[in-house]
Design a protein around this motif. Structure first.
Motif, PDB file in Angstrom:
ATOM      1  N   GLN A 211      42.762  22.460  -6.860  1.00  0.00           N
ATOM      2  CA  GLN A 211      41.963  21.688  -7.827  1.00  0.00           C
ATOM      3  C   GLN A 211      41.886  20.250  -7.351  1.00  0.00           C
ATOM      4  N   SER A 212      40.728  19.822  -6.888  1.00  0.00           N
ATOM      5  CA  SER A 212      40.593  18.489  -6.328  1.00  0.00           C
ATOM      6  C   SER A 212      40.407  17.445  -7.407  1.00  0.00           C
ATOM      7  N   ALA A 213      40.880  16.235  -7.089  1.00  0.00           N
ATOM      8  CA  ALA A 213      40.705  15.117  -8.009  1.00  0.00           C
ATOM      9  C   ALA A 213      39.218  14.808  -8.167  1.00  0.00           C
ATOM     10  N   LEU A 214      38.863  14.317  -9.333  1.00  0.00           N
ATOM     11  CA  LEU A 214      37.497  13.852  -9.559  1.00  0.00           C
ATOM     12  C   LEU A 214      37.269  12.600  -8.710  1.00  0.00           C
ATOM     13  N   THR A 215      36.045  12.386  -8.273  1.00  0.00           N
ATOM     14  CA  THR A 215      35.752  11.289  -7.355  1.00  0.00           C
ATOM     15  C   THR A 215      35.257  10.042  -8.078  1.00  0.00           C
ATOM     16  N   GLN A 216      35.975   8.956  -7.866  1.00  0.00           N
ATOM     17  CA  GLN A 216      35.584   7.653  -8.413  1.00  0.00           C
ATOM     18  C   GLN A 216      35.462   6.646  -7.272  1.00  0.00           C
ATOM     19  N   PRO A 217      34.660   5.588  -7.450  1.00  0.00           N
ATOM     20  CA  PRO A 217      34.656   4.531  -6.432  1.00  0.00           C
ATOM     21  C   PRO A 217      35.999   3.821  -6.446  1.00  0.00           C
ATOM     22  N   ALA A 218      36.457   3.398  -5.266  1.00  0.00           N
ATOM     23  CA  ALA A 218      37.770   2.763  -5.180  1.00  0.00           C
ATOM     24  C   ALA A 218      37.815   1.435  -5.925  1.00  0.00           C
ATOM     25  N   SER A 219      36.697   0.720  -5.915  1.00  0.00           N
ATOM     26  CA  SER A 219      36.684  -0.583  -6.567  1.00  0.00           C
ATOM     27  C   SER A 219      35.297  -0.924  -7.082  1.00  0.00           C
ATOM     28  N   VAL A 220      35.282  -1.684  -8.147  1.00  0.00           N
ATOM     29  CA  VAL A 220      34.052  -2.209  -8.733  1.00  0.00           C
ATOM     30  C   VAL A 220      34.377  -3.624  -9.199  1.00  0.00           C
ATOM     31  N   SER A 221      33.462  -4.535  -9.006  1.00  0.00           N
ATOM     32  CA  SER A 221      33.714  -5.904  -9.436  1.00  0.00           C
ATOM     33  C   SER A 221      32.501  -6.476 -10.156  1.00  0.00           C
ATOM     34  N   GLY A 222      32.755  -7.508 -10.935  1.00  0.00           N
ATOM     35  CA  GLY A 222      31.683  -8.170 -11.653  1.00  0.00           C
ATOM     36  C   GLY A 222      32.155  -9.516 -12.169  1.00  0.00           C
ATOM     37  N   SER A 223      31.230 -10.349 -12.514  1.00  0.00           N
ATOM     38  CA  SER A 223      31.547 -11.669 -13.064  1.00  0.00           C
ATOM     39  C   SER A 223      31.707 -11.575 -14.571  1.00  0.00           C
ATOM     40  N   PRO A 224      32.431 -12.499 -15.150  1.00  0.00           N
ATOM     41  CA  PRO A 224      32.565 -12.497 -16.624  1.00  0.00           C
ATOM     42  C   PRO A 224      31.204 -12.453 -17.298  1.00  0.00           C
TER      43      PRO A 224
ATOM     44  N   TYR B 251      52.707  23.588 -25.126  1.00  0.00           N
ATOM     45  CA  TYR B 251      52.604  23.616 -26.580  1.00  0.00           C
ATOM     46  C   TYR B 251      53.940  24.108 -27.106  1.00  0.00           C
ATOM     47  N   PRO B 252      54.795  23.211 -27.568  1.00  0.00           N
ATOM     48  CA  PRO B 252      56.160  23.599 -27.950  1.00  0.00           C
ATOM     49  C   PRO B 252      56.220  24.686 -29.020  1.00  0.00           C
ATOM     50  N   ASP B 253      55.210  24.751 -29.876  1.00  0.00           N
ATOM     51  CA  ASP B 253      55.243  25.734 -30.962  1.00  0.00           C
ATOM     52  C   ASP B 253      55.379  27.163 -30.450  1.00  0.00           C
ATOM     53  N   ASP B 254      54.737  27.461 -29.295  1.00  0.00           N
ATOM     54  CA  ASP B 254      54.818  28.829 -28.766  1.00  0.00           C
ATOM     55  C   ASP B 254      55.178  28.861 -27.285  1.00  0.00           C
ATOM     56  N   SER B 255      55.549  27.696 -26.745  1.00  0.00           N
ATOM     57  CA  SER B 255      55.946  27.550 -25.333  1.00  0.00           C
ATOM     58  C   SER B 255      54.822  27.867 -24.351  1.00  0.00           C
ATOM     59  N   ASN B 256      53.593  27.911 -24.823  1.00  0.00           N
ATOM     60  CA  ASN B 256      52.455  28.098 -23.920  1.00  0.00           C
ATOM     61  C   ASN B 256      52.428  26.918 -22.951  1.00  0.00           C
ATOM     62  N   THR B 257      52.437  27.205 -21.653  1.00  0.00           N
ATOM     63  CA  THR B 257      52.533  26.149 -20.635  1.00  0.00           C
ATOM     64  C   THR B 257      51.471  26.345 -19.566  1.00  0.00           C
ATOM     65  N   LYS B 258      50.858  25.239 -19.163  1.00  0.00           N
ATOM     66  CA  LYS B 258      49.864  25.250 -18.091  1.00  0.00           C
ATOM     67  C   LYS B 258      50.277  24.227 -17.036  1.00  0.00           C
ATOM     68  N   TYR B 259      50.355  24.677 -15.787  1.00  0.00           N
ATOM     69  CA  TYR B 259      50.703  23.791 -14.681  1.00  0.00           C
ATOM     70  C   TYR B 259      49.490  23.554 -13.784  1.00  0.00           C
ATOM     71  N   SER B 260      49.393  22.351 -13.254  1.00  0.00           N
ATOM     72  CA  SER B 260      48.433  22.098 -12.183  1.00  0.00           C
ATOM     73  C   SER B 260      48.849  22.945 -10.988  1.00  0.00           C
TER      74      SER B 260
ATOM     75  N   SER C 124      38.101  24.543 -16.183  1.00  0.00           N
ATOM     76  CA  SER C 124      37.909  25.964 -16.487  1.00  0.00           C
ATOM     77  C   SER C 124      39.196  26.769 -16.384  1.00  0.00           C
ATOM     78  N   THR C 125      40.222  26.242 -15.763  1.00  0.00           N
ATOM     79  CA  THR C 125      41.520  26.918 -15.695  1.00  0.00           C
ATOM     80  C   THR C 125      42.431  26.453 -16.819  1.00  0.00           C
ATOM     81  N   THR C 126      41.848  25.831 -17.820  1.00  0.00           N
ATOM     82  CA  THR C 126      42.569  25.307 -18.999  1.00  0.00           C
ATOM     83  C   THR C 126      43.670  24.340 -18.610  1.00  0.00           C
ATOM     84  N   THR C 127      43.412  23.604 -17.545  1.00  0.00           N
ATOM     85  CA  THR C 127      44.285  22.501 -17.165  1.00  0.00           C
ATOM     86  C   THR C 127      43.446  21.231 -17.180  1.00  0.00           C
ATOM     87  N   TYR C 128      43.990  20.168 -16.654  1.00  0.00           N
ATOM     88  CA  TYR C 128      43.276  18.895 -16.626  1.00  0.00           C
ATOM     89  C   TYR C 128      43.309  18.337 -15.207  1.00  0.00           C
ATOM     90  N   VAL C 129      42.372  17.442 -14.921  1.00  0.00           N
ATOM     91  CA  VAL C 129      42.351  16.778 -13.624  1.00  0.00           C
ATOM     92  C   VAL C 129      41.943  15.326 -13.827  1.00  0.00           C
TER      93      VAL C 129
END
Lengths: 119, 110
Positions: free
Chosen positions: B1-14, A52-61, B95-100
């Motif tokens: 932090q492990s990646a979320l699990t998705q199927p590698a492939s899915v297929s279908g007809s138009p 967040y550039p406004d306050d440099s709050n940074t989160k790393y994986s 929950s660690t305020t990051t994303y995955v």
């Protein structure tokens, strides 16, 4: 029009440093989080970090903590991702992206920057 | 932090419908309604398709829909079209305020 324009492809040797950029335009740089995502050759997306550039709050994986540094220069609405010592395994396409403060998704993306690390 | 699990492939007809699952934990998908989905065509940047589990951004076809139950989110594409052939990734706030991200699913239109 919102645009995130990234710097061009880079070819570096192992151990070299690098800083790639992402210029944001078409909107106010404030009140947005900026993020970086890695995509190794033939692989999926990996979330690196967000700032967040406004306050440099940074989160790393946890996977990238200590491996890269993200920063931003608000005066020119530009975000950066940098390495102090590149490894061959850093070879990938790196995407910048943004998320509105208080929202939890990435609505605009840069075109990607190819980084190749090879001796 | 492990990646979320998705199927590698899915297929279908138009014209058919397909569903892509995305399984996480109570620390990500199960704990927040902040699941988003991205479409990526070869050589292109990801594109937001669904946010906050089930909301579509402006301009995204209503053939795309999202849902969540417990620790699993799903993306459904109805009336499958050739242009839907792409890779799809889920993403969740954690929950660690990051994303995955999820592991990614290749959708093939037969």
């Amino acid at each position: 029009e919102v645009q995130l324009v990234q710097s061009g492809a880079e070819v570096k040797k192992p151990g070299e440093s690098l800083k790639i950029s992402c210029k944001h335009s078409g909107y106010s740089f404030t009140n947005y989080w900026i993020g970086w995502v890695r995509q190794m050759p033939g692989k999926g997306l990996e979330w690196i970090a967000i700032m967040y550039p406004d306050d440099s709050n940074t989160k790393y994986s946890p996977s990238f903590q200590g491996q890269v540094t993200i920063s931003a220069d608000m005066s020119i609405a530009t975000a950066y991702l940098q390495w102090s010592s590149l490894k061959a395994s850093d070879t990938a396409i790196y995407y910048c992206t943004r998320a509105t403060d208080g929202l939890f998704y990435f609505d605009f993306w840069g075109q990607g920057s190819q980084v190749t690390v090879s001796s | 932090q492990s990646a979320l699990t998705q199927p590698a492939s899915v297929s279908g007809s138009p014209g058919q419908s397909i569903t892509i699952s995305c399984t996480g934990t109570s620390s990500d998908i199960g704990g927040y309604n902040f699941v988003s989905w991205y479409q990526q065509h070869p050589g292109k940047a990801p594109k937001l398709m669904i946010y906050d589990v089930s909301h579509r951004p402006s301009g995204i076809s209503d053939r795309f829909s999202g849902s969540k139950s417990g620790n699993t989110a799903s993306l459904t594409i109805s009336g499958l079209q050739t242009e839907d052939e792409a890779d799809y990734y889920c993403n969740s706030f954690t929950s660690t305020t990051t994303y995955v991200f999820g592991t990614g699913t290749k959708v093939t239109v037969l």
